[in-house]
Write an enzyme that holds these catalytic residues in place. Structure first.
Site, PDB file in Angstrom:
ATOM      1  N   PHE A 355     -10.241  56.675  84.528  1.00  0.00           N
ATOM      2  CA  PHE A 355     -11.164  55.554  84.693  1.00  0.00           C
ATOM      3  C   PHE A 355     -12.587  56.060  84.783  1.00  0.00           C
ATOM      4  O   PHE A 355     -12.866  57.061  85.459  1.00  0.00           O
ATOM      5  CB  PHE A 355     -10.865  54.775  85.985  1.00  0.00           C
ATOM      6  CG  PHE A 355      -9.522  54.127  86.044  1.00  0.00           C
ATOM      7  CD1 PHE A 355      -9.362  52.798  85.702  1.00  0.00           C
ATOM      8  CD2 PHE A 355      -8.406  54.843  86.463  1.00  0.00           C
ATOM      9  CE1 PHE A 355      -8.115  52.189  85.779  1.00  0.00           C
ATOM     10  CE2 PHE A 355      -7.162  54.247  86.540  1.00  0.00           C
ATOM     11  CZ  PHE A 355      -7.016  52.919  86.196  1.00  0.00           C
ATOM     12  N   ASP A 356     -13.498  55.363  84.124  1.00  0.00           N
ATOM     13  CA  ASP A 356     -14.914  55.515  84.440  1.00  0.00           C
ATOM     14  C   ASP A 356     -15.138  54.877  85.812  1.00  0.00           C
ATOM     15  O   ASP A 356     -14.361  54.017  86.230  1.00  0.00           O
ATOM     16  CB  ASP A 356     -15.741  54.811  83.372  1.00  0.00           C
ATOM     17  CG  ASP A 356     -17.218  54.763  83.725  1.00  0.00           C
ATOM     18  OD1 ASP A 356     -17.771  55.825  84.070  1.00  0.00           O
ATOM     19  OD2 ASP A 356     -17.808  53.671  83.664  1.00  0.00           O
ATOM     20  N   LYS A 357     -16.188  55.300  86.512  1.00  0.00           N
ATOM     21  CA  LYS A 357     -16.434  54.731  87.837  1.00  0.00           C
ATOM     22  C   LYS A 357     -17.302  53.473  87.762  1.00  0.00           C
ATOM     23  O   LYS A 357     -16.844  52.366  88.046  1.00  0.00           O
ATOM     24  CB  LYS A 357     -17.117  55.749  88.760  1.00  0.00           C
ATOM     25  CG  LYS A 357     -17.363  55.197  90.187  1.00  0.00           C
ATOM     26  CD  LYS A 357     -18.089  56.187  91.069  1.00  0.00           C
ATOM     27  CE  LYS A 357     -19.578  56.251  90.771  1.00  0.00           C
ATOM     28  NZ  LYS A 357     -20.296  55.002  91.189  1.00  0.00           N
TER      29      LYS A 357
END
Length: 667
Positions: A355-357
């Site tokens: 996941f990107d944050k």
């Protein structure tokens, strides 16, 4: 049923789909021909069975059945032969002609009846899945009321251009993608985003700025063509013409995605390219069996034709496309855009999800999470001074402080007057309050002027930093008031989604972030991820994904579709958040969660796994029937029985695929 139907719409073999559903729900022409074939077959059989007329009448009925049942099959076989493809349609015609040649007119007519009926039902099944997608594009109205100065005018939706103001009355459908400029309402946008409850909408403050930055506009302002207005009347500024609306682009992308072949589709197509010529060669050899066996040529020919019927992999050809299209249509109804079968099959086997944050696991905007005063200072004094200073600053973190302080203080607090506010680049801000300087900024700002913060404040600051906060110290004159902590907070749904993914057996869940490692670890821990990697540039994210795949992992990358595009391209499956608002998300990802809603992830994984199971079931049935029927017909199984089992398997795999349209989600 035929390999020709497994091809894309552009290959000239989709005429059946065009007939799959006539205007006003009338039956397709192909189905009419098939039923006429069946009636003629039944009439011929009755004439023969009970001697109702002479043999020529029965023969005429069978000939009519051949014409009606073979009409569409002959067209497809001709197209295939022109393209130098020997496919299932050709095998069926050869088998029917061969049956007639040995006098088995009833068996040949039965073959063509069941084959044509299977064609028609196959096209119905595929058409039904397609229409579930295409129906979305028809939701937008054809006319719109446009506001022109002090009057309104009824115009065609196709003529709308960006900047037009349309009037949308209660319970009307929205005519175009745009944003609210006057009024408040709630909008049912399930047809685009899959959200089950209406979404509140309100007017933007600056229409021209919103028009220029439509992709980045907040959901509370943005509306989409085809969605349903609630009880409030609103004026909406058009942001995109009708042909470029989110819904129109969804339909185009899904229809184009049929050209993307999944691993299972690639297998079936390669199998058929080898299998069909092999069957023709095998049948030719069987025709020579009379040279070895002591039997009449009619018996040899009958056996060869029976094998030809049994060996035609009709069910195999349709087993994968029907399942994929049904799954894509089902996903679209829940606000998940899937670009073809390959992403579905890869997602079904996912072993790691990254996941990107910012904007993916988090809200994408910082919030004031902590205000820790030093001894002798109240929360109100700390927040009031910070609010007074920061409300005139345009820094993103200043907005977080202002919004958070106002929420905590309310509207009754009297704020001090600030004079001489200026920014200290990269460090913070300073100004004058009651004749004394005020400084708000990074701890490094206060190491330069000979008045270092007290140990108590440094300890509070260190604790906040360790928890992933971005911190700002506050000093008035020589007196330190405290420390503020700001953080891009996780989405409310993030932890529940992560737990659901764990329950689905995905145990390696990573966060890839450009923020510092401490912040990354804090956010990852708060939502339950197994790993956090911070201080990453876009190229570093790509390398991380590549390293995971090199280890044998099937990796899904979930991001916002903008700066994460390279990493999504490197992953086995790239999933973009917020496809309904982002052109980039729709174009770059393999899948898009249209509502910017993480809770759709477990549904997408569950649907992919169910689709993979259905595909495997269909492949086993279709290949198993062929494997059983070929030796059975060699050892004497009649053509009629082979036809019933063969075409029955085709209907079975189509029905199995259509079950995906009713998929409800993870158990």
């Amino acid at each position: 049923m035929s390999a020709g139907h497994a091809h894309t719409e552009g290959d000239g073999h989709d005429h059946g789909a065009a007939h799959a559903h006539g205007a006003g729900g009338e039956p397709s022409l192909e189905l009419v021909f098939s039923l006429a074939c069946g009636v003629a077959l039944l009439a011929g059989w009755a004439v023969e069975r009970w001697g109702l007329a002479g043999p020529m009448v029965a023969r005429a009925c069978y000939v009519f059945a051949y014409v009606a049942g073979g009409w569409f099959t002959l067209r497809e076989a001709f197209d295939n032969l022109k393209a130098r493809r020997f496919e299932i349609d050709t095998l069926m015609l050869v088998a029917a002609v061969g049956a007639a040649a040995i006098g088995a007119w009833a068996e040949g007519a039965l073959l063509l009846f069941l084959f044509s009926l299977g064609h028609a039902l196959e096209h119905y099944a595929m058409g039904r899945a397609r229409r579930a997608i295409e129906a979305l594009a028809e939701l937008a109205p054809e006319r719109a009321t446009v506001r022109r100065a002090d009057t309104t005018e009824d115009v065609a939706v196709a003529s709308l251009v960006a900047g037009d103001i349309v009037v949308v009355r209660p319970n009307e459908r929205l005519p175009a993608d745009g944003f609210v400029v006057v009024g408040q309402t709630s909008v049912d946008q399930a047809s685009v985003t899959g959200e089950s409850v209406p979404v509140d909408k309100e007017a933007v403050a600056d229409a021209q700025a919103a028009l220029a930055g439509f992709d980045k506009l907040a959901a509370r302002h943005r509306v989409f063509a085809g969605t349903v207005n609630g009880s409030g009347a609103v004026d909406v500024m058009v942001a995109r013409p009708a042909a470029e609306s989110t819904m129109a682009r969804m339909v185009k992308l899904v229809m184009a995605s049929q050209q993307q072949r999944s691993p299972a589709q690639q297998f079936t197509e390669k199998f058929q390219r080898v299998f069909v010529p092999a069957v023709l060669v095998g049948v030719a050899l069987l025709l020579c069996a009379g040279l070895v066996l002591d039997e009449p040529f009619t018996a040899t020919f009958y056996r060869a034709m029976a094998v030809l019927v049994a060996a035609s992999p009709c069910a195999l050809a349709i087993s994968v496309p029907s399942a994929v299209l049904s799954a894509v249509a089902r996903a679209g109804r829940s606000g998940v855009l899937v670009k073809g079968g390959a992403p579905l099959q890869h997602l079904a086997k996912v072993t790691a999800m990254a996941f990107d944050k910012t904007g993916t696991l988090t809200e994408g905007k910082p919030r004031l999470t902590d205000a820790v005063p030093v001894s002798g200072v109240t929360d109100t004094e700390l927040l009031a001074l910070a609010l007074a200073v920061e409300q005139s600053s345009d820094h993103p973190l200043a907005g977080a402080v202002v919004h958070g302080a106002r929420e905590r203080l309310g509207d009754q607090t009297v704020l001090p007057q600030v004079q001489g506010l200026r920014s200290i680049t990269g460090m913070g801000v300073t100004g004058q309050v009651d004749g004394r300087p005020v400084h708000i900024g990074k701890p490094a700002l206060f190491q330069q002027d000979g008045a270092p913060p007290p140990a108590e404040l440094l300890q509070s600051n260190e604790a906040l930093v360790a928890a992933g906060r971005t911190t700002m110290l506050v000093r008035h004159g020589e007196r330190y008031l405290g420390v503020l902590g700001v953080m891009d907070t996780p989405r409310d749904s993030a932890r529940g989604v992560v737990e659901a993914l764990r329950a689905q057996g995905i145990t390696r869940l990573l966060m890839l972030s450009g923020d510092n490692q401490r912040v990354a670890e804090a956010v990852a821990a708060s939502v339950g991820l197994t790993e956090a990697r911070g201080d990453l540039m876009p190229a570093d994210k790509v390398q991380t994904i590549a390293a995971l795949r090199a280890e044998g992992a099937v990796v899904v990358m979930v991001g916002d579709g903008v700066n994460d595009a390279p990493a999504m391209a490197q992953a086995s499956v790239g999933i973009a958040m917020g496809g309904a608002g982002s052109d980039v998300a729709l174009e770059t990802a393999d899948m898009a969660l249209m509502a910017d809603d993480l809770t759709q992830l477990p549904f997408a994984v569950a649907l992919a796994r169910r689709t993979d199971r259905v595909i495997r079931q269909n492949l086993w049935v279709s290949l198993g029937v062929v494997a059983v029927l070929i030796p059975s017909t060699i050892f004497g199984l009649p053509i009629g029985s082979a036809i019933v089992f063969h075409e029955g398997s085709t209907l079975l795999v189509v029905a199995n695929a259509l079950r995906l349209l009713r998929f409800r989600g993870p158990a």
